[in-house]
Write an enzyme that holds these catalytic residues in place. Structure first.
Site, PDB file in Angstrom:
ATOM      1  N   GLY A 156      70.689  46.778  40.729  1.00 52.53           N
ATOM      2  CA  GLY A 156      70.909  47.688  42.217  1.00 52.53           C
ATOM      3  C   GLY A 156      69.404  47.391  42.462  1.00 52.53           C
ATOM      4  O   GLY A 156      68.784  46.612  41.971  1.00 52.53           O
ATOM      5  N   ARG A 157      68.918  48.284  43.315  1.00 50.03           N
ATOM      6  CA  ARG A 157      67.544  48.155  43.923  1.00 50.03           C
ATOM      7  C   ARG A 157      66.498  48.225  42.854  1.00 50.03           C
ATOM      8  O   ARG A 157      65.399  47.534  42.865  1.00 50.03           O
ATOM      9  CB  ARG A 157      67.443  49.304  44.978  1.00 50.03           C
ATOM     10  CG  ARG A 157      68.191  49.149  46.143  1.00 50.03           C
ATOM     11  CD  ARG A 157      68.225  50.214  46.940  1.00 50.03           C
ATOM     12  NE  ARG A 157      69.297  51.116  46.241  1.00 50.03           N
ATOM     13  CZ  ARG A 157      70.096  51.949  47.082  1.00 50.03           C
ATOM     14  NH1 ARG A 157      70.200  52.365  48.387  1.00 50.03           N
ATOM     15  NH2 ARG A 157      70.864  52.827  46.495  1.00 50.03           N
ATOM     16  N   ILE A 158      66.815  49.204  42.020  1.00 46.86           N
ATOM     17  CA  ILE A 158      65.566  49.230  40.785  1.00 46.86           C
ATOM     18  C   ILE A 158      65.692  47.955  39.917  1.00 46.86           C
ATOM     19  O   ILE A 158      64.734  47.411  39.584  1.00 46.86           O
ATOM     20  CB  ILE A 158      65.693  50.504  39.932  1.00 46.86           C
ATOM     21  CG1 ILE A 158      65.691  51.844  41.153  1.00 46.86           C
ATOM     22  CG2 ILE A 158      64.798  50.679  39.035  1.00 46.86           C
ATOM     23  CD1 ILE A 158      65.833  53.134  40.588  1.00 46.86           C
ATOM     24  N   ILE A 238      65.842  53.365  31.467  1.00 47.35           N
ATOM     25  CA  ILE A 238      65.219  54.251  32.372  1.00 47.35           C
ATOM     26  C   ILE A 238      66.433  54.923  33.475  1.00 47.35           C
ATOM     27  O   ILE A 238      66.359  55.445  34.613  1.00 47.35           O
ATOM     28  CB  ILE A 238      64.312  53.686  33.151  1.00 47.35           C
ATOM     29  CG1 ILE A 238      64.686  52.510  33.996  1.00 47.35           C
ATOM     30  CG2 ILE A 238      63.066  53.256  32.585  1.00 47.35           C
ATOM     31  CD1 ILE A 238      64.098  52.091  35.169  1.00 47.35           C
ATOM     32  N   ALA A 239      67.742  54.654  32.963  1.00 46.94           N
ATOM     33  CA  ALA A 239      69.054  54.866  33.850  1.00 46.94           C
ATOM     34  C   ALA A 239      69.229  56.467  33.782  1.00 46.94           C
ATOM     35  O   ALA A 239      68.866  57.329  34.410  1.00 46.94           O
ATOM     36  CB  ALA A 239      69.867  53.987  33.315  1.00 46.94           C
ATOM     37  N   ARG A 240      70.060  56.769  32.743  1.00 46.79           N
ATOM     38  CA  ARG A 240      70.415  58.308  32.469  1.00 46.79           C
ATOM     39  C   ARG A 240      70.768  58.479  31.019  1.00 46.79           C
ATOM     40  O   ARG A 240      71.227  57.409  30.312  1.00 46.79           O
ATOM     41  CB  ARG A 240      71.779  58.397  33.212  1.00 46.79           C
ATOM     42  CG  ARG A 240      71.666  58.862  34.706  1.00 46.79           C
ATOM     43  CD  ARG A 240      71.124  60.346  34.537  1.00 46.79           C
ATOM     44  NE  ARG A 240      70.784  61.008  35.983  1.00 46.79           N
ATOM     45  CZ  ARG A 240      69.956  60.325  36.717  1.00 46.79           C
ATOM     46  NH1 ARG A 240      68.667  59.852  36.472  1.00 46.79           N
ATOM     47  NH2 ARG A 240      69.740  60.817  38.007  1.00 46.79           N
ATOM     48  N   GLU A 269      69.445  65.652  27.465  1.00 45.29           N
ATOM     49  CA  GLU A 269      67.741  66.017  27.572  1.00 45.29           C
ATOM     50  C   GLU A 269      67.908  67.413  28.432  1.00 45.29           C
ATOM     51  O   GLU A 269      68.962  67.605  29.201  1.00 45.29           O
ATOM     52  CB  GLU A 269      67.354  65.127  28.697  1.00 45.29           C
ATOM     53  CG  GLU A 269      67.713  64.657  29.796  1.00 45.29           C
ATOM     54  CD  GLU A 269      67.100  63.697  30.781  1.00 45.29           C
ATOM     55  OE1 GLU A 269      67.113  62.450  30.185  1.00 45.29           O
ATOM     56  OE2 GLU A 269      66.852  63.861  31.818  1.00 45.29           O
ATOM     57  N   HIS A 287      61.555  61.746  31.065  1.00 47.77           N
ATOM     58  CA  HIS A 287      62.246  61.570  32.527  1.00 47.77           C
ATOM     59  C   HIS A 287      61.071  61.638  33.584  1.00 47.77           C
ATOM     60  O   HIS A 287      61.418  62.221  34.544  1.00 47.77           O
ATOM     61  CB  HIS A 287      63.423  62.437  32.597  1.00 47.77           C
ATOM     62  CG  HIS A 287      64.374  62.087  33.706  1.00 47.77           C
ATOM     63  ND1 HIS A 287      65.665  62.340  33.568  1.00 47.77           N
ATOM     64  CD2 HIS A 287      64.389  61.193  34.804  1.00 47.77           C
ATOM     65  CE1 HIS A 287      66.407  61.878  34.349  1.00 47.77           C
ATOM     66  NE2 HIS A 287      65.595  60.918  35.214  1.00 47.77           N
TER      67      HIS A 287
HETATM   68  C1  8YV Z   1      64.320  62.247  39.337  1.00 46.85           C
HETATM   69  C2  8YV Z   1      66.020  60.492  38.563  1.00 46.85           C
HETATM   70  O1  8YV Z   1      63.087  62.554  39.088  1.00 46.85           O
HETATM   71  O2  8YV Z   1      66.251  59.929  40.996  1.00 46.85           O
HETATM   72  C3  8YV Z   1      66.788  59.938  39.973  1.00 46.85           C
HETATM   73  O3  8YV Z   1      67.891  59.566  39.655  1.00 46.85           O
HETATM   74  O4  8YV Z   1      66.370  60.206  37.664  1.00 46.85           O
HETATM   75  C4  8YV Z   1      64.631  60.948  38.897  1.00 46.85           C
HETATM   76  O5  8YV Z   1      63.825  60.141  39.929  1.00 46.85           O
HETATM   77  C5  8YV Z   1      65.268  63.466  38.407  1.00 46.85           C
HETATM   78  O6  8YV Z   1      66.504  63.014  38.680  1.00 46.85           O
HETATM   79  C6  8YV Z   1      64.982  64.884  39.064  1.00 46.85           C
HETATM   80  O7  8YV Z   1      65.704  64.781  40.279  1.00 46.85           O
END
Ligand code: 8YV
Length: 328
Positions: A156-158, A238-240, A269, A287
């Site tokens: 995706g964009r990131i 850096i996803a989830r 988390e 995070h």
């Molecule tokens: C947030 C993130 O800081 O945008 C997202 O999906 O994971 C982070 O940038 C976090 O989810 C808090 O809202």
């Protein structure tokens, strides 16, 4: 006419509250109390909108108990804290905060990749602990970034931002895997080639995960996938949390089945798998990939714009379940 009521579920910039107060009667949580689901439901009574972060789960139980709720505006691009099906069924709109965090988050993904591959955190701990008594030829030898193969899962964009940094800045060969292939122009811009997941895992020197969390992406990387990776490879998430099987990763890191990992997100988390805390070859951050002041302000502003856009003007900017709008 009285203003609609909105709840801000977590502490946020005072100017965000000020902006909301121009349009709404605002109840905020500037003390940043961590609310249980029952407390959230209680606070949501009579509220038309809620400003959420990724930490507040909005599901059928919440929606059933909060009949006045019309919109949940997430200050995050990811919205796996929303049960979008239930929200649509209840006629509740969800919005997220895309685009404004793309470059900042891609910067961080790259920083974490470099810290991981070049063993920056591990060597810093060694130095701080007073263990640096002499130079040695093999001290904290890591793996190269420049000229290596970068494998991105989730383009995706990131993911595209990380690809561009790797290809244009560090001369990396970029391969990617995604649900759908990018069009040729975007592939050329990112200098990225599409490959299957297995090929990516087998050939990449560095694997970066940037996929949204869904039941289908749960444990995208588990023991079987880690076994495919090179023993010299690094993995960055850096996803989830939940995209990686953290227990399997900790075991792979302990046995040096891969060289190192960089993790900004964790299963369950803010709890972190205890085995990850004891292995040295992992960089752990809480995070923070989108955490720069301008970007966090832009994310908060977009959530406010969505609340005002929907509740005042009937036009949200970034809806995630636009089917709700079609119902009006
Ligand atoms: C947030 C993130 O800081 O945008 C997202 O999906 O994971 C982070 O940038 C976090 O989810 C808090 O809202």
């Amino acid at each position: 006419m009285s203003k609609p009521k909105v709840l801000v579920a977590r502490a946020i910039f005072p100017e965000t509250i000020d902006r909301l107060a121009q349009h709404f009667e605002v109840e905020s949580n500037q003390a940043d109390a961590v609310w249980s689901k029952a407390q959230l439901i209680d606070k949501l009574q009579g509220k038309a909108g809620v400003f959420t972060t990724g930490s507040e789960r909005i599901d059928a139980e919440v929606l059933d108990a909060c009949p006045d709720l019309k919109i949940c505006a997430n200050m995050a691009v990811g919205y796996n804290n929303f049960d979008t099906e239930a929200m649509t069924a209840h006629g509740v709109l969800g919005t997220n905060a895309p685009d404004v965090l793309t470059e900042t988050t891609a910067d961080f993904g790259f920083a974490l990749l470099m810290a991981t591959a070049r063993r920056i955190a591990e060597s810093e701990h060694f130095l701080r602990a007073g263990q640096w008594t002499k130079w040695a030829y093999d001290m904290f030898s890591g793996s190269d970034i420049h000229g290596s193969t970068l494998g991105i899962i989730g383009m995706g964009r990131i993911g595209q931002g990380i690809a561009k940094r790797g290809a244009h800045g560090f001369g990396m060969k970029v391969i990617y895997h995604n649900r759908s292939r990018l069009d040729a122009a975007l592939e050329a811009e990112c200098k990225a080639s599409y490959v299957g997941k297995e090929e990516l895992l087998k050939t990449a020197d560095h694997v970066v995960l940037v996929v949204p969390y869904t039941p289908a992406s749960h444990h995208t990387i588990g023991a079987a996938e880690l076994a495919l990776m090179k023993p010299t490879a690094t993995l960055v998430n850096i996803a989830r949390g939940g995209i990686v099987d953290d227990a399997a990763l900790a075991a792979a890191l302990k046995d040096k089945r891969i060289a190192a990992a960089g993790l900004d997100v964790f299963e369950g988390e803010p709890k972190v798998h205890p085995d990850l805390l004891t292995v040295p070859n992992v960089v752990l951050t809480p995070h923070i990939a989108s955490a720069t002041v301008p970007t966090r302000k832009a994310m908060a502003d977009l959530a406010v714009d969505n609340l005002v856009g929907y509740l005042v003007n009937g036009k949200p900017l970034t809806p995630v379940n636009p089917a709700v709008l079609a119902k009006h």
